[in-house]
Design a protein around this motif. Structure first.
Motif, PDB file in Angstrom:
ATOM      1  N   ASP A 197       0.864  -1.172   0.000  1.00  0.00           N
ATOM      2  CA  ASP A 197       0.000   0.000   0.000  1.00  0.00           C
ATOM      3  C   ASP A 197       0.907   1.232   0.000  1.00  0.00           C
ATOM      4  N   GLY A 198       1.096   1.822  -1.161  1.00  0.00           N
ATOM      5  CA  GLY A 198       2.042   2.921  -1.273  1.00  0.00           C
ATOM      6  C   GLY A 198       3.452   2.421  -1.060  1.00  0.00           C
ATOM      7  N   THR A 199       4.101   2.908  -0.017  1.00  0.00           N
ATOM      8  CA  THR A 199       5.461   2.458   0.304  1.00  0.00           C
ATOM      9  C   THR A 199       5.481   1.491   1.470  1.00  0.00           C
ATOM     10  N   LYS A 200       4.312   1.039   1.911  1.00  0.00           N
ATOM     11  CA  LYS A 200       4.231   0.156   3.072  1.00  0.00           C
ATOM     12  C   LYS A 200       3.707  -1.215   2.682  1.00  0.00           C
ATOM     13  N   PHE A 201       4.166  -2.225   3.421  1.00  0.00           N
ATOM     14  CA  PHE A 201       3.630  -3.581   3.281  1.00  0.00           C
ATOM     15  C   PHE A 201       2.634  -3.781   4.420  1.00  0.00           C
TER      16      PHE A 201
END
Length: 408
Positions: A197-201
């Motif tokens: 999600d964007g730059t996050k897991f």
């Protein structure tokens, strides 16, 4: 059959919600114990609520094995069941000889003689085959707990209709497995599952969000089910059959899971005083009688299973071969070599006899914990749904294994 089980003994259901782990988690030999009599038919008891505790730490080699009595004193006389077990063992041999045995008890070459014999041995002399090629050992104290699973058949359709509109999804492309061992040696063997999600897991959508429609409109539907409750229990089994409106059958099998922890709703419902016995039948009856609260309870199991259509033989077990009704058992590969025969002497006549460890299960963990496979149909559903057996388990290993382990 990648199940979140056994159907399940899953923490509260009295049948195993087996037969499979979706996301992963020095030997000694003691003097031989007093021989047990061969298993005899016994009255079917009311399933007890709590499983026999088993050791879940280490491996069979670390826990220790105990050499058993002469195998002839243990083998039953049921020639048909033994013939099925021989056929299952024969089918397992290629994998058994090729796979690394995580129990620490055997090497692939240890099975060569038995597998060579199995290739040409007559099924009508199955008892003699097991007598000549194996010896019995107990892992730890040998105290066994066995549940049951089956291949469910539910009403469904390939295209949604007014009476058939609960979607059955294929695995989404954005569901990602991450091997944590690649990031740290301390996390070796551990895996998580989620999405970017964007730059996050982040964790993948849970059951509530998916059943609420978070995957709608993405073309992931492979079929539909008439009844969301029946589909819920098919998920627990990990595979099953859809009975189509034209009378045809569509077979579906496990294709993945959303990475959320499995929660056995049977235990939740018993703890809250909603049901007493905790069998699959009891749970289903309550869910149907309380549809609004039933949805909420099913959503407390945040795990969700994705499927694919199966066109060959099936259902498939952990060895990648079709499991055999009344001959396949799911076991923990840390304590039983996958493909090895197991002899159960338990307080349910149906479950006593020789089985072959061809499957695994998310709730089938620890020494002497088994999930027996009963096939498809009403009888299989009834037996599996109420199976809760206790007694003794004997692991059948190639002759000479016990002495080798003792020497080691």
């Amino acid at each position: 059959m990648r199940r979140l089980h056994g159907l399940a003994a899953l923490a509260g259901l009295s049948f195993a919600l087996a037969g499979c782990t979706v996301i992963p988690e020095s030997g000694r030999v003691s003097p031989a114990p007093t021989p047990l009599p061969a298993p005899r038919p016994a009255p079917v008891p009311t399933p007890a609520p709590a499983p026999v505790p088993t050791s879940t730490d280490g491996t069979a080699a670390a826990l220790g094995v105990v050499a058993g009595p002469a195998i002839d004193s243990l083998l039953p006389d049921d020639s048909a069941r033994l013939a099925d077990a021989l056929a299952a063992f024969r089918a397992s041999c290629p994998s058994l000889q090729r796979r690394a045995d995580t129990s620490g008890l055997t090497a692939g070459t240890d099975w060569s003689a038995a597998c060579s014999a199995a290739a040409s041995w007559s099924d009508n002399q199955a008892r003699e085959f097991f007598r000549r090629n194996f010896e019995a050992v107990q892992v730890g104290d040998g105290k066994a707990y066995a549940t049951g699973y089956y291949e469910p058949e539910i009403a469904g359709c390939r295209t949604a209709t007014a009476s058939c509109q609960t979607p059955i999804y294929r695995r989404p492309a954005d569901l990602i497995d991450v091997d944590l061992g690649q990031f740290s040696d301390t996390l070796k063997g551990k895996t998580i599952r989620g999405k970017v999600d964007g730059t996050k897991f982040v964790p993948y959508d849970d059951r509530a969000r998916i059943t609420d429609g978070s995957l709608s409109g993405r073309g992931l539907e492979i079929a539909y089910a008439n009844d969301p409750i029946e589909l819920f229990f098919l998920e627990v089994q990990g595979s099953g059959r859809l009975r189509l409106p034209d009378g045809g059958i569509m077979r579906i099998g496990y294709a993945g899971q959303n990475g959320r922890d499995y929660t056995g709703i049977g235990k939740l419902m018993k703890d809250r005083g909603l049901i007493k016995a905790g069998s699959m039948q009891d749970i289903m009856a309550w869910l149907r009688a309380n549809p609004v609260d039933g949805v909420k309870i099913m959503n407390e199991n945040r795990s969700y299973v994705f499927f694919r259509e199966l066109t060959g033989a099936g259902p498939l077990g952990a060895l990648g071969i079709a499991v055999t009704p009344r001959a396949t058992v799911a076991a923990d590969p840390k304590f039983v070599p996958l493909g090895a025969p197991v002899l159960l002497a338990v307080d349910r006549a149906e479950a006593s006899g020789v089985w072959v460890a061809q499957d695994t299960g998310g709730a089938i963990k620890g020494s002497n914990r088994f999930d027996t496979f009963w096939g498809a149909g009403a009888d299989a559903r009834t037996i599996a749904g109420g199976m809760s057996a206790r007694g003794t388990a004997w692991l059948l290993l190639p002759i000479g294994t016990a002495a080798r382990l003792a020497a080691r």
